[in-house]
Design a protein around this motif. Sequence first.
Motif, PDB file in Angstrom:
ATOM      1  N   MET A   1       0.852  -1.186   0.000  1.00 14.82           N
ATOM      2  CA  MET A   1       0.000   0.000   0.000  1.00 14.82           C
ATOM      3  C   MET A   1       0.890   1.238   0.000  1.00 14.82           C
ATOM      4  O   MET A   1       1.832   1.327   0.786  1.00 14.82           O
ATOM      5  CB  MET A   1      -0.894   0.000   1.243  1.00 14.82           C
ATOM      6  CG  MET A   1      -1.798   1.236   1.346  1.00 14.82           C
ATOM      7  SD  MET A   1      -2.817   1.218   2.855  1.00 14.82           S
ATOM      8  CE  MET A   1      -3.809  -0.235   2.533  1.00 14.82           C
ATOM      9  N   SER A   2       0.606   2.155  -0.930  1.00 17.47           N
ATOM     10  CA  SER A   2       1.404   3.375  -0.990  1.00 17.47           C
ATOM     11  C   SER A   2       0.793   4.426  -0.090  1.00 17.47           C
ATOM     12  O   SER A   2      -0.397   4.431   0.196  1.00 17.47           O
ATOM     13  CB  SER A   2       1.456   3.895  -2.432  1.00 17.47           C
ATOM     14  OG  SER A   2       0.165   4.233  -2.879  1.00 17.47           O
ATOM     15  N   SER A   3       1.622   5.287   0.379  1.00 15.88           N
ATOM     16  CA  SER A   3       1.136   6.384   1.224  1.00 15.88           C
ATOM     17  C   SER A   3       1.791   7.672   0.774  1.00 15.88           C
ATOM     18  O   SER A   3       2.864   7.679   0.179  1.00 15.88           O
ATOM     19  CB  SER A   3       1.457   6.123   2.697  1.00 15.88           C
ATOM     20  OG  SER A   3       2.849   6.051   2.892  1.00 15.88           O
ATOM     21  N   SER A   4       1.131   8.738   1.032  1.00 11.73           N
ATOM     22  CA  SER A   4       1.680  10.057   0.677  1.00 11.73           C
ATOM     23  C   SER A   4       1.534  10.981   1.869  1.00 11.73           C
ATOM     24  O   SER A   4       0.625  10.837   2.683  1.00 11.73           O
ATOM     25  CB  SER A   4       0.956  10.641  -0.542  1.00 11.73           C
ATOM     26  OG  SER A   4      -0.412  10.804  -0.269  1.00 11.73           O
ATOM     27  N   THR A   5       2.466  11.900   1.945  1.00 15.39           N
ATOM     28  CA  THR A   5       2.439  12.888   3.017  1.00 15.39           C
ATOM     29  C   THR A   5       2.044  14.233   2.441  1.00 15.39           C
ATOM     30  O   THR A   5       2.678  14.706   1.489  1.00 15.39           O
ATOM     31  CB  THR A   5       3.814  12.981   3.685  1.00 15.39           C
ATOM     32  OG1 THR A   5       4.189  11.691   4.175  1.00 15.39           O
ATOM     33  CG2 THR A   5       3.774  13.980   4.836  1.00 15.39           C
ATOM     34  N   ALA A   6       1.013  14.803   2.987  1.00 12.06           N
ATOM     35  CA  ALA A   6       0.559  16.107   2.495  1.00 12.06           C
ATOM     36  C   ALA A   6       1.600  17.172   2.804  1.00 12.06           C
ATOM     37  O   ALA A   6       2.218  17.170   3.871  1.00 12.06           O
ATOM     38  CB  ALA A   6      -0.770  16.479   3.140  1.00 12.06           C
ATOM     39  N   SER A   7       1.796  18.054   1.849  1.00 14.85           N
ATOM     40  CA  SER A   7       2.723  19.163   2.063  1.00 14.85           C
ATOM     41  C   SER A   7       2.140  20.125   3.084  1.00 14.85           C
ATOM     42  O   SER A   7       0.923  20.352   3.109  1.00 14.85           O
ATOM     43  CB  SER A   7       2.977  19.900   0.748  1.00 14.85           C
ATOM     44  OG  SER A   7       3.544  19.040  -0.211  1.00 14.85           O
ATOM     45  N   PRO A   8       2.971  20.701   3.925  1.00 11.86           N
ATOM     46  CA  PRO A   8       2.455  21.695   4.875  1.00 11.86           C
ATOM     47  C   PRO A   8       1.940  22.910   4.126  1.00 11.86           C
ATOM     48  O   PRO A   8       2.424  23.233   3.030  1.00 11.86           O
ATOM     49  CB  PRO A   8       3.672  22.033   5.739  1.00 11.86           C
ATOM     50  CG  PRO A   8       4.849  21.691   4.886  1.00 11.86           C
ATOM     51  CD  PRO A   8       4.424  20.523   4.047  1.00 11.86           C
ATOM     52  N   PRO A   9       0.954  23.602   4.675  1.00 12.81           N
ATOM     53  CA  PRO A   9       0.452  24.804   4.004  1.00 12.81           C
ATOM     54  C   PRO A   9       1.534  25.876   3.958  1.00 12.81           C
ATOM     55  O   PRO A   9       2.445  25.900   4.795  1.00 12.81           O
ATOM     56  CB  PRO A   9      -0.722  25.237   4.884  1.00 12.81           C
ATOM     57  CG  PRO A   9      -0.435  24.638   6.224  1.00 12.81           C
ATOM     58  CD  PRO A   9       0.285  23.347   5.949  1.00 12.81           C
ATOM     59  N   PRO A  10       1.462  26.769   2.984  1.00 19.86           N
ATOM     60  CA  PRO A  10       2.459  27.850   2.914  1.00 19.86           C
ATOM     61  C   PRO A  10       2.439  28.682   4.192  1.00 19.86           C
ATOM     62  O   PRO A  10       1.381  28.947   4.765  1.00 19.86           O
ATOM     63  CB  PRO A  10       1.997  28.688   1.714  1.00 19.86           C
ATOM     64  CG  PRO A  10       1.110  27.797   0.926  1.00 19.86           C
ATOM     65  CD  PRO A  10       0.469  26.865   1.900  1.00 19.86           C
ATOM     66  N   ARG A  11       3.620  29.088   4.630  1.00 17.05           N
ATOM     67  CA  ARG A  11       3.712  29.918   5.830  1.00 17.05           C
ATOM     68  C   ARG A  11       3.170  31.311   5.549  1.00 17.05           C
ATOM     69  O   ARG A  11       3.347  31.863   4.453  1.00 17.05           O
ATOM     70  CB  ARG A  11       5.161  30.012   6.291  1.00 17.05           C
ATOM     71  CG  ARG A  11       5.335  30.842   7.562  1.00 17.05           C
ATOM     72  CD  ARG A  11       6.766  30.882   8.031  1.00 17.05           C
ATOM     73  NE  ARG A  11       6.908  31.803   9.149  1.00 17.05           N
ATOM     74  CZ  ARG A  11       8.065  32.124   9.739  1.00 17.05           C
ATOM     75  NH1 ARG A  11       9.186  31.571   9.305  1.00 17.05           N
ATOM     76  NH2 ARG A  11       8.096  32.981  10.744  1.00 17.05           N
ATOM     77  N   LEU A  12       2.516  31.896   6.537  1.00 14.01           N
ATOM     78  CA  LEU A  12       2.007  33.255   6.459  1.00 14.01           C
ATOM     79  C   LEU A  12       2.750  34.161   7.443  1.00 14.01           C
ATOM     80  O   LEU A  12       3.067  33.751   8.556  1.00 14.01           O
ATOM     81  CB  LEU A  12       0.515  33.307   6.783  1.00 14.01           C
ATOM     82  CG  LEU A  12      -0.450  32.533   5.896  1.00 14.01           C
ATOM     83  CD1 LEU A  12      -1.874  32.731   6.396  1.00 14.01           C
ATOM     84  CD2 LEU A  12      -0.333  32.950   4.439  1.00 14.01           C
ATOM     85  N   TRP A  13       2.995  35.378   7.030  1.00 18.39           N
ATOM     86  CA  TRP A  13       3.519  36.427   7.915  1.00 18.39           C
ATOM     87  C   TRP A  13       2.481  37.536   7.986  1.00 18.39           C
ATOM     88  O   TRP A  13       2.121  38.123   6.951  1.00 18.39           O
ATOM     89  CB  TRP A  13       4.833  37.017   7.391  1.00 18.39           C
ATOM     90  CG  TRP A  13       6.034  36.151   7.511  1.00 18.39           C
ATOM     91  CD1 TRP A  13       7.004  36.193   8.480  1.00 18.39           C
ATOM     92  CD2 TRP A  13       6.440  35.108   6.606  1.00 18.39           C
ATOM     93  NE1 TRP A  13       7.975  35.258   8.236  1.00 18.39           N
ATOM     94  CE2 TRP A  13       7.658  34.567   7.101  1.00 18.39           C
ATOM     95  CE3 TRP A  13       5.902  34.572   5.435  1.00 18.39           C
ATOM     96  CZ2 TRP A  13       8.331  33.536   6.461  1.00 18.39           C
ATOM     97  CZ3 TRP A  13       6.561  33.535   4.800  1.00 18.39           C
ATOM     98  CH2 TRP A  13       7.765  33.027   5.314  1.00 18.39           C
ATOM     99  N   ASP A  14       1.971  37.812   9.162  1.00 19.22           N
ATOM    100  CA  ASP A  14       1.054  38.927   9.357  1.00 19.22           C
ATOM    101  C   ASP A  14       1.899  40.191   9.516  1.00 19.22           C
ATOM    102  O   ASP A  14       2.635  40.338  10.495  1.00 19.22           O
ATOM    103  CB  ASP A  14       0.203  38.691  10.602  1.00 19.22           C
ATOM    104  CG  ASP A  14      -0.865  39.761  10.810  1.00 19.22           C
ATOM    105  OD1 ASP A  14      -0.856  40.766  10.076  1.00 19.22           O
ATOM    106  OD2 ASP A  14      -1.699  39.594  11.713  1.00 19.22           O
ATOM    107  N   ILE A  15       1.811  41.093   8.559  1.00 17.87           N
ATOM    108  CA  ILE A  15       2.659  42.292   8.580  1.00 17.87           C
ATOM    109  C   ILE A  15       1.840  43.548   8.896  1.00 17.87           C
ATOM    110  O   ILE A  15       2.203  44.653   8.513  1.00 17.87           O
ATOM    111  CB  ILE A  15       3.453  42.450   7.268  1.00 17.87           C
ATOM    112  CG1 ILE A  15       2.528  42.510   6.050  1.00 17.87           C
ATOM    113  CG2 ILE A  15       4.445  41.303   7.127  1.00 17.87           C
ATOM    114  CD1 ILE A  15       3.278  42.884   4.758  1.00 17.87           C
ATOM    115  N   SER A  16       0.747  43.356   9.629  1.00 17.01           N
ATOM    116  CA  SER A  16      -0.120  44.459  10.042  1.00 17.01           C
ATOM    117  C   SER A  16      -0.020  44.663  11.548  1.00 17.01           C
ATOM    118  O   SER A  16      -0.141  43.702  12.307  1.00 17.01           O
ATOM    119  CB  SER A  16      -1.584  44.159   9.696  1.00 17.01           C
ATOM    120  OG  SER A  16      -1.732  43.855   8.332  1.00 17.01           O
TER     121      SER A  16
END
Length: 216
Positions: A1-16
Amino acid sequence: MSSSTASPPPRLWDISPTVAPNAPIFPGDAPYRLDWTARLSHDCPVNLSAITMSPHVGAHADAPLHYANGAPDIADVPLDTYLGRCRVIHALGAAPLITVEHLQHAGADLPTRVLVRCCERADTVWNDHFTAFAPEAIAWLAARGVRLIGIDTPSVDPASSKSLDSHQQLLRLDLRVLENLVLDDVPPGDYELIALPLKLQGACASPVRAILRELP
């Protein structure tokens, strides 16, 4: 059985920065104020607030109307400039003006949006001596295809300026501007900028919730 790892979501920087009653503002500007017009109770199903403030409190986008009578207000400014690839350039120690020399080290293949960090830490109290932009630096960026500039101080012009040379340079070159950003924790490099102004009819500026998103 193959498995895959989801990529982490893109990092966010709050610049406000947080918009609050004690947020630093130009002397004479209207501070942020929140009042309650209704409170949740047996007789009322909601809390309801009302706010008053200058549109220049916190991270904001100036409209051309801010520095030219008859120019577009913020509701009439196209949105595409406030969304897309941008470059964060560090010019730490630049004072009193950001010049071309402070930008040249990061000037190759510039995207159409450039944010400049000149503060070690963004001011949390009013400071008359913040760093601003030299008009020549704005022209240099525009000549390389830049359509929006941003800065982590209250204005692209010095607090004492009456001629607003850098704002007038923006007007001549049809550039957009973001002011009062917080770039303290943002490394130099390229990101996706999302900083949409509100559609405020007749207003000279608008608050923005400015963020940077990691590129794929």
